[in-house]
Design a protein around this motif. Structure first.
Motif: not given
Length: 297
Positions: A193, A211, A215, A239, A253, A256, A260, A282, A286
């Motif tokens: 990331h 992503d 998850h 995704h 992005n 997000a 994360h 988050h 989303a």
């Protein structure tokens, strides 16, 4: 046992890993014991041993199987070759949908997908049948498959179920101390990331994969076959969805990825309450993003 079989190739790679722990001139155990150690059948083990003997990695004479040399990197089958046909089809289908702007009503033909993916038509058919229960594709009687539209109400229902599953998954993840493997996975995700954010202008399209992995790392803590199965649909929509608007994708992005990282940092620091709060933020983000950033049919 066919050497095109992914089960065989996985077993062969595991056998190489096992040989790498032993010295040259060491003797391998009997086939039954070796099959137990490598968690495979005796039929597969015999095929593996034959290949090892042909490759001059071992010398097999009667019941005596002697190690001649240590395995080399070139001896292993590539990771892509050890994936099952179903796993390969799933991944390729996601990329196929992601890499194009296929509108509702698009025709999907099994024979064309089989040629595109390099797999059998039966593997394609089995995957499409399993995936069709989610309502995004449908088989016309005695004809081809059709890609259906994606509606706001479908997205809301999907978000509701996603939150139930993933909140539960995070609770399970937080309930026990981090294992060595989980910590290593989180540190790897953190580094990737950070790297994406440092090179955002060029690397922001990589976020879809990150992503999914983020998850899935939490979902795996549940060890629940029903959640794992549902998550295949989550992967396609959140995704890989083919109807995402490209405008503001980089900023979407970036935000997000930072969300994360807030969860990852909290988990690594053992601050579970902080991790739960960051994760709820988050998930809510989303849900909003899905409603505002998809081209509805």
């Amino acid at each position: 046992m066919s050497r095109t079989n992914s089960v065989y190739k996985k077993s062969y790679n595991r056998a190489l890993d096992y040989l790498a722990t032993m010295n040259e001139d060491s003797l391998l155990p009997p086939e039954t014991e070796l099959a137990d150690k490598l968690n495979t059948s005796r039929t597969t083990i015999r095929a593996v041993l034959e290949h090892l003997d042909e490759s001059k990695i071992i010398h097999w004479e009667g019941r005596k199987k002697t190690i001649l040399r240590a395995p080399e990197k070139s001896d292993y089958y590539a990771t892509d070759e050890t994936r099952s046909a179903s796993a390969k089809v799933e991944s390729l289908f996601m990329d196929y949908i992601l890499g194009s702007d296929r509108a509702p009503g698009t025709i999907l033909r099994e024979s064309e997908l089989a040629r595109e993916f390099g797999v059998s038509s039966s593997a394609i058919r089995e995957y499409l049948i399993r995936f069709s229960r989610f309502g995004l594709i449908e088989k016309e009687p005695n004809r081809h498959w059709v890609l259906h539209g994606f509606t706001p109400s479908f997205a809301e229902e999907l978000s509701d179920v996603r939150e139930i599953f993933e909140i539960r998954a995070l609770q399970t993840f937080c309930a026990a101390p981090l294992t060595k493997e989980s910590r290593a996975a989180l540190l790897e995700l953190k580094a990737e990331h950070d790297d994406m954010l440092a090179n955002l202008d060029t690397d922001y399209p990589k976020f879809s994969r990150l992503d999914e992995r983020f998850h899935r790392q939490l979902i795996q803590a549940q060890d629940n076959r029903f959640i794992e199965d549902f998550y295949k649909l989550i992967s396609l929509i959140f995704h890989y969805h083919y109807r995402w608007k490209k405008t503001a994708e980089k900023e979407r992005n970036r935000v997000a990825a930072l969300e994360h990282l807030a969860v990852i940092h909290a988990l690594l620091d053992g601050e579970t309450d902080k991790a739960r709060t960051a994760f709820m933020t988050h998930l809510q983000s989303a849900r909003r993003t899905l409603q505002t950033s998809v081209k509805w049919d």
